[in-house]
Design a protein around this motif. Structure first.
Motif, PDB file in Angstrom:
ATOM      1  N   ARG A 136      41.968  31.578  43.918  1.00 58.63           N
ATOM      2  CA  ARG A 136      42.726  30.769  44.864  1.00 58.63           C
ATOM      3  C   ARG A 136      41.995  30.822  46.201  1.00 58.63           C
ATOM      4  N   VAL A 155      39.223  18.507  52.688  1.00 58.49           N
ATOM      5  CA  VAL A 155      40.360  19.105  51.971  1.00 58.49           C
ATOM      6  C   VAL A 155      40.810  18.188  50.840  1.00 58.49           C
ATOM      7  N   GLU A 156      40.935  16.917  51.137  1.00 59.58           N
ATOM      8  CA  GLU A 156      41.372  15.950  50.124  1.00 59.58           C
ATOM      9  C   GLU A 156      40.429  15.933  48.923  1.00 59.58           C
ATOM     10  N   MET A 159      40.739  19.342  46.955  1.00 56.26           N
ATOM     11  CA  MET A 159      42.000  19.434  46.210  1.00 56.26           C
ATOM     12  C   MET A 159      41.982  18.540  44.976  1.00 56.26           C
ATOM     13  N   LYS A 160      41.379  17.387  45.106  1.00 52.75           N
ATOM     14  CA  LYS A 160      41.293  16.479  43.969  1.00 52.75           C
ATOM     15  C   LYS A 160      40.392  17.049  42.884  1.00 52.75           C
ATOM     16  N   TYR A 162      39.514  20.354  42.526  1.00 53.17           N
ATOM     17  CA  TYR A 162      39.911  21.700  42.078  1.00 53.17           C
ATOM     18  C   TYR A 162      41.367  21.965  42.475  1.00 53.17           C
ATOM     19  N   PRO A 163      42.300  21.271  41.856  1.00 53.38           N
ATOM     20  CA  PRO A 163      43.713  21.383  42.264  1.00 53.38           C
ATOM     21  C   PRO A 163      44.303  22.773  42.082  1.00 53.38           C
ATOM     22  N   ILE A 166      41.991  25.343  44.998  1.00 55.33           N
ATOM     23  CA  ILE A 166      42.111  25.129  46.445  1.00 55.33           C
ATOM     24  C   ILE A 166      43.574  25.261  46.832  1.00 55.33           C
ATOM     25  N   PHE A 186      49.104  17.710  53.627  1.00 54.18           N
ATOM     26  CA  PHE A 186      48.827  18.379  52.356  1.00 54.18           C
ATOM     27  C   PHE A 186      49.886  19.367  51.856  1.00 54.18           C
ATOM     28  N   ASP A 189      51.747  18.795  48.624  1.00 57.69           N
ATOM     29  CA  ASP A 189      50.995  18.964  47.381  1.00 57.69           C
ATOM     30  C   ASP A 189      50.722  20.425  47.068  1.00 57.69           C
ATOM     31  N   PHE A 191      49.642  22.793  49.276  1.00 57.26           N
ATOM     32  CA  PHE A 191      48.546  23.343  50.071  1.00 57.26           C
ATOM     33  C   PHE A 191      49.162  24.125  51.223  1.00 57.26           C
TER      34      PHE A 191
END
Length: 313
Positions: A136, A155-156, A159-160, A162-163, A166, A186, A189, A191
């Protein structure tokens, strides 16, 4: 399985050094346990830990020693960032195998003006080299020091890609509108956004943030944690003002040696003061001035003297 997500108040735990500048393991463990007793989590090897003055092997060895000494992994978020992909992956994999709740990762900070694509490739490479679903990653945005920012777009993308890996960020920009923009973008989602100090702690929680990771949690963990617990009450609001005053005092000094001077003073344990060059210890005149200002605020470090007495035996 990955450890439960970590939230609340964390301290970038200062690292005690002996006179020969080797890590003082017993005092380190004692400080970690004291922080935990004050309801504070452990961001060991953060900026205020002098982590970038330590080798990868030193960080890994100290983490193993802390765990062997009874420090629980589920409240730990060790810093594993490095300019080297190899070192960042090695230290991150080691910490993840030991079962920590997450790792706090600086961007590669030596080269300036690097493109977003380069940063994406760096973090992507580290995640892939670790190759562990338990990893993590908490991204570390600290532009006053690194100069290299963690942007919304980065970040976007991460996250896309490695959901699971991240997990969040520490925002040490000292710019609340920026921190809030990350939460707004975020947090929905999953984050988790931590403020880089306690000043906006109540605002962070109200906005859906995860808490704070603050240098001054090394010396004021219990009261900061109390604000986190009582953020919806008038008592919490009042206490927020007081912890901000303590923070204000500490920001008037060079933070890392000042924190160590405070610990040495309130614990009655002089061996706490050494720092690694290029840092220099707080001199006595400066230290006395700082302590006088803290005492005027009614500042204390409850239980610290007893905790350090055990370490000094």
């Amino acid at each position: 399985m990955a450890a439960q997500r970590i939230k609340g108040v964390l301290s970038p735990v200062v690292t005690p050094f002996k006179r020969d500048l080797s890590p003082d393991v017993s005092r380190f463990i004692a400080h970690c346990k004291w922080l935990l007793s004050q309801d504070c989590g452990l961001a060991v090897f953060g900026t205020n830990s002098e982590a970038n003055s330590m080798s990868a092997d030193e960080r890994m060895g100290l983490l193993e020693a802390a765990i062997a000494g009874g420090v629980p992994t589920d409240r730990m978020m060790p810093g594993t960032g490095a300019c080297s992909i190899v070192e960042a992956a090695k230290v991150s994999a080691h910490a993840t195998r030991l079962g920590v709740a997450g790792v706090l990762m600086l961007p590669p900070f030596y080269y300036k003006g690097v493109p977003e694509e380069g940063l994406f490739r760096f973090f992507s490479e580290v995640v892939q080299r670790v190759g562990d679903d338990r990893l993590r990653v908490y991204l570390y945005h600290i532009p006053p020091v690194s100069v290299i920012p963690i942007t919304h777009k980065l970040v976007e993308r991460l996250m896309k890609a490695y959901p699971k890996q991240i997990a969040g960020m520490k925002d040490s920009s000292d710019d609340w509108p920026h921190t809030k923009s990350m939460i707004d973008a975020f947090a929905k989602d999953g984050f988790d956004v931590f403020s880089g100090n306690e000043k906006p702690l109540i605002e962070n929680i109200k906005s859906g943030g995860a808490g704070c990771i603050s240098a001054t949690a090394n010396i004021n963990p219990g009261k900061i944690a109390e604000v986190h617990a009582k953020w919806q009450t008038p008592e919490g609001e009042k206490l927020q003002g007081w912890i901000n005053e303590v923070r204000g005092v500490m920001q008037g000094y060079v933070m890392i040696p000042a924190l160590k001077y405070c610990i040495a003073h309130y614990a009655g344990d002089a061996p706490w003061t050494p720092v690694r060059p290029p840092l220099v210890e707080t001199d006595e005149k400066t230290g006395r001035d700082m302590i006088a200002k803290l005492d005027k605020l009614g500042f204390t470090m409850p239980g610290l003297k007893q905790a350090m007495a055990v370490a000094a035996e």
